[in-house]
Scaffold this active site. Structure first.
Site, PDB file in Angstrom:
ATOM      1  N   CYS A 162      -4.918   2.739  -3.432  1.00 39.16           N
ATOM      2  CA  CYS A 162      -3.387   3.143  -2.778  1.00 39.16           C
ATOM      3  C   CYS A 162      -2.418   2.040  -2.985  1.00 39.16           C
ATOM      4  O   CYS A 162      -1.468   1.798  -2.113  1.00 39.16           O
ATOM      5  CB  CYS A 162      -3.676   3.539  -1.366  1.00 39.16           C
TER       6      CYS A 162
ATOM      7  N   HIS B  45       1.007  -1.164  -0.015  1.00 42.17           N
ATOM      8  CA  HIS B  45       0.086  -0.073   0.128  1.00 42.17           C
ATOM      9  C   HIS B  45       0.819   1.495  -0.025  1.00 42.17           C
ATOM     10  O   HIS B  45       2.100   1.219   0.431  1.00 42.17           O
ATOM     11  CB  HIS B  45      -0.865  -0.038   1.356  1.00 42.17           C
TER      12      HIS B  45
ATOM     13  N   GLN C  60      -4.060  -4.894   7.067  1.00 41.56           N
ATOM     14  CA  GLN C  60      -5.352  -5.986   6.635  1.00 41.56           C
ATOM     15  C   GLN C  60      -5.125  -7.127   7.286  1.00 41.56           C
ATOM     16  O   GLN C  60      -6.069  -7.847   7.707  1.00 41.56           O
ATOM     17  CB  GLN C  60      -5.224  -6.141   5.265  1.00 41.56           C
TER      18      GLN C  60
ATOM     19  N   ASP D 140       3.393  -4.350   7.765  1.00 43.13           N
ATOM     20  CA  ASP D 140       2.167  -3.736   7.576  1.00 43.13           C
ATOM     21  C   ASP D 140       1.106  -4.754   8.126  1.00 43.13           C
ATOM     22  O   ASP D 140       0.697  -5.294   7.027  1.00 43.13           O
ATOM     23  CB  ASP D 140       2.125  -2.954   6.228  1.00 43.13           C
TER      24      ASP D 140
ATOM     25  N   LYS E  47     -10.079  -0.209  10.419  1.00 45.36           N
ATOM     26  CA  LYS E  47     -10.438  -1.499   9.848  1.00 45.36           C
ATOM     27  C   LYS E  47     -10.779  -2.516  10.737  1.00 45.36           C
ATOM     28  O   LYS E  47     -10.988  -3.690  10.318  1.00 45.36           O
ATOM     29  CB  LYS E  47      -9.157  -1.596   8.894  1.00 45.36           C
TER      30      LYS E  47
HETATM   31  N1  PLP Z   1      -1.746  -0.606   4.597  1.00 47.28           N
HETATM   32  C1  PLP Z   1      -2.683  -1.274   4.044  1.00 47.28           C
HETATM   33  C2  PLP Z   1      -2.231  -2.730   3.456  1.00 47.28           C
HETATM   34  C3  PLP Z   1      -3.899  -0.883   4.011  1.00 47.28           C
HETATM   35  O1  PLP Z   1      -4.772  -1.520   3.404  1.00 47.28           O
HETATM   36  C4  PLP Z   1      -4.214   0.405   4.257  1.00 47.28           C
HETATM   37  C5  PLP Z   1      -5.425   1.260   4.302  1.00 47.28           C
HETATM   38  O2  PLP Z   1      -6.086   1.034   3.215  1.00 47.28           O
HETATM   39  C6  PLP Z   1      -2.861   1.419   4.994  1.00 47.28           C
HETATM   40  C7  PLP Z   1      -1.852   0.533   4.859  1.00 47.28           C
HETATM   41  C8  PLP Z   1      -3.089   2.548   5.564  1.00 47.28           C
HETATM   42  O3  PLP Z   1      -4.011   2.511   6.596  1.00 47.28           O
HETATM   43  P1  PLP Z   1      -4.414   3.957   7.364  1.00 47.28           P
HETATM   44  O4  PLP Z   1      -5.293   4.801   6.132  1.00 47.28           O
HETATM   45  O5  PLP Z   1      -5.514   3.423   8.405  1.00 47.28           O
HETATM   46  O6  PLP Z   1      -3.343   4.804   7.970  1.00 47.28           O
END
Ligand code: PLP
Length: 406
Positions: free
Chosen positions: A364, A122, A202, A199, A225
């Site tokens: 993203c 992401h 998910q 990360d 999430k």
């Molecule tokens: N990493 C992953 C795999 C994500 O799906 C997301 C959000 O869609 C993020 C990072 C970023 O999360 P946040 O926008 O809550 O900081």
């Protein structure tokens, strides 16, 4: 026995209609809906237990501080992390990874040093590393997934060289639902003396997480999430790494003493938490994590695995539908394009008219979309309250798109 109808009754929003149709919420990958216990706990906090934390000596401030600080222990329990002091509160994964980039990575990296990343990432796990490339000449080394979207841990380990200072990798792709064997990556990286950031945005939503089993150095989660409020989140940081970190944001709470010509800092984790935090948001996240642990992450994983298997079987019957990534054991996240001229935005608009909420765009994750040769996809991402009947409704709506656009 996991009773999905009982679970659904916990989420007030699921009983509403959208465009005259019952809501079918399949945008959980972007943000999940909130159970009544979270909404009520936040209202209760504002109505009865609210004041700023760590500052006052009055009753309400102490009460709010206790409730807020207790969440560190809840996050640690959720992640099976040994010590709540290793939990730093953030506004979400984005802030957590930026914290690591600025406070840990930037001061330790020189021009030519490398960060190994996968193409599944992401943007939140890409852009903070681009900052180091732009500002310090750090080199980003990319590891490609296989055509089915899976990521071979050995390929990640093979990309580690003498100049590699960090591996940053997702546990689960937000585009394809691919699960990454992050424990294997951490084991191999540790042998080479390279820290790993995972990360978990998910991954932590869909599977039980155990930090000791993964063996990483940094693990970031995002509350919204995890069925908690937006603006909440945390990052687990190994004690040894915390000791190596400079502060990130400066302000109240992260200091011990401030004089005209010098400043000393608080101990971790507060050293990395400046200013008034999202007090009620973090309290809400704590309640959401308790709710998840009450349902049982194993039970959630098995419910979602059944949904994923059912959806996969149904999708296979649609020869005009392309699903990006079909790695074995993938989670219940499906990115799709329709044969013909229909753009992902048009598809999601038709789906929305049928009450089906999905996300359309690049999610993203532009490098991954690029890898699949797609400019945009429609993504249906399932959560703990979704049902097989909702898979059927998605398929009905997709069939309508096919009729309209073929
Ligand atoms: N990493 C992953 C795999 C994500 O799906 C997301 C959000 O869609 C993020 C990072 C970023 O999360 P946040 O926008 O809550 O900081």
């Amino acid at each position: 026995m996991y009773d999905v109808e009982k679970v659904r009754a916990d989420f007030p929003i699921l009983s509403r209609e959208v465009n005259g149709k019952p809501l079918v919420y399949l945008d959980n990958g972007a943000s999940a809906q909130k159970p009544r216990v979270v909404i009520d706990a936040m209202t209760h906090a504002y109505e009865h237990e609210y004041a700023n934390v760590h500052r006052g000596l009055h009753y309400l401030s102490n009460l709010a501080t206790d409730k807020y600080e207790a969440v560190r222990g809840i996050v640690a329990r959720f992640l099976h992390a040994p010590d709540p002091e290793e939990i730093v509160f953030t506004t979400g994964t984005t802030e957590g990874i930026n914290l690591v980039s600025y406070a840990w990575a930037a001061p330790r990296m020189q021009a030519g040093d490398e960060i190994v990343l996968s193409v599944l990432e992401h943007h939140a796990n890409i852009v903070p590393w681009h900052f180091l490339r732009e500002r310090q000449g750090v080199v980003l080394k990319w590891v490609e997934p296989e055509l089915d979207g899976s990521l071979d841990p050995q390929k990640v380990l093979d990309a580690i060289g003498p100049k590699t200072k960090l591996v940053a990798v997702t546990q689960m792709s937000n585009v394809t639902g691919t699960l990454v064997d992050v424990a294997a990556i951490c084991r191999g990286a540790k042998e080479k003396g390279v820290p790993v950031l995972v990360d978990g945005s998910q991954g932590a939503v869909h599977r039980p997480v155990s930090i000791p089993e993964i063996g990483c150095d940094f693990y970031a989660i995002t509350g919204h999430k995890l069925y908690g409020p937006s603006g909440s989140g945390a990052i687990w940081i190994a004690k040894e790494r915390m000791k190596e970190m400079r502060p990130f944001l400066g302000g109240g709470d992260m200091i011990r003493d401030v004089y005209r010509d010098t400043v000393t800092y608080n101990d971790p984790p507060m050293k990395f938490e400046a200013g008034t935090p999202g007090i009620v948001q973090q309290i809400g996240m704590g309640v959401a994590l308790e709710y998840l642990m009450g349902l049982g992450m194993e039970n959630i994983a098995s419910h979602e695995a059944k949904l994923a298997a059912y959806a996969t079987t149904r999708f296979k019957g649609l020869n005009w539908l392309n699903i990006q990534g079909d790695a074995p054991g993938k989670g219940a996240i499906f990115s799709m394009t329709l044969e013909g001229a229909a753009h992902a935005h048009d598809i999601s608009t038709v789906l929305d008219k049928k009450g089906v909420a999905v996300r359309a765009g690049t999610h993203c994750a532009m490098p991954l979309l690029d890898f699949f040769g797609a400019t945009a996809t429609c993504r249906a991402s399932f959560g703990l309250y979704n049902t097989k009947a909702e898979v059927d409704k998605l398929i009905e709506a997709l069939e309508l798109c096919h009729e309209l656009f073929a």
